[in-house]
Design an enzyme around this catalytic site. Structure first.
Site, PDB file in Angstrom:
ATOM      1  CB  SER A 129      -0.951   0.027   1.211  1.00 35.77           C
ATOM      2  OG  SER A 129      -0.250   0.331   2.399  1.00 35.77           O
ATOM      3  CE  LYS A 166      -2.838   2.199   4.721  1.00 35.90           C
ATOM      4  NZ  LYS A 166      -1.996   1.059   5.138  1.00 35.90           N
TER       5      LYS A 166
END
Length: 213
Positions: A129, A166
């Site tokens: 990701s 993230k």
């Protein structure tokens, strides 16, 4: 013919490594490396000789005196190459680059990396990701402990007992937190109100280490 301890000392000087750096690679104490070099310990096991050679960028044959010249090239003669000082960072476990995974904070191993990295620990990335931030599956991500990060910075975030890596965007006036991936395949993770109580920022990602492929 130079002795084993003399060759170890000569090779360490040529490689510009400290006693601590060599000890970390060989898996012994700084004092043990000193004893190797001084000859206090002369009967060094063959597996330790191999690790010493690896740590000192030379060969077991040179350390044992079977080669008359050190195969080390003095790379520091070149103006654009400088020595790297190393230190150990605790490796706490894996962190998800994708779906959050269980946060394993057991300090069972260490990673050697440049001492100029201002980090407190590191984690192994898992998933894809964060590929657009050049963080790939299997990379080592170095984290500096801090409770908050600026919007747009990459952080290690714990959600309940699960950890993920993230980009963080926090809007206190809206009581809103958005965690963004660096891969269009992954949707934003959005939390608001009481959901924020389950979120904890471990720290800011300050560097990463990849293998050359």
């Amino acid at each position: 013919m130079a002795s084993l301890n003399e060759n170890i000392k000569k090779a360490r000087s040529a490689s510009n490594k400290t006693l601590e750096e060599v000890a970390a690679i060989v898996g012994v104490s700084r004092q043990t490396i000193q004893k190797y070099e001084s000859g206090v310990i002369s009967n060094i096991p063959s597996d330790k000789v191999e690790l010493l050679a690896k740590a000192l960028d030379t060969t077991p044959a040179f350390l044992m005196g079977w080669e008359t010249s050190n195969p080390i090239i003095d790379i520091f003669q070149y103006s654009n190459i400088r020595p790297v000082s190393l230190k150990k960072f605790p490796l706490l476990g894996e962190i998800a680059c994708g779906k959050p995974i269980f946060a394993d904070e057991d300090r069972e191993s260490y990673i050697l990396a440049g001492s100029d990295i201002r980090a407190d620990f590191c984690l192994k990335a898992k998933g894809d990701s964060m590929v657009n931030a050049r963080i790939l599956d299997g990379d080592i991500v170095f984290i500096r402990k801090q409770d908050m990060v600026n919007n747009g910075e990459i952080a290690a975030v714990v959600i309940d007992d699960e950890a993920t890596l993230k980009r963080v965007y926090y809007y206190p006036e809206k009581d809103l937190l958005i965690l963004k991936a660096e891969n269009a395949k992954f949707s934003d993770l959005i939390y608001s109100g009481s959901e924020l109580d389950q979120i904890r920022i471990l720290g800011k990602a300050v560097a990463f280490q990849s293998d050359v492929t």
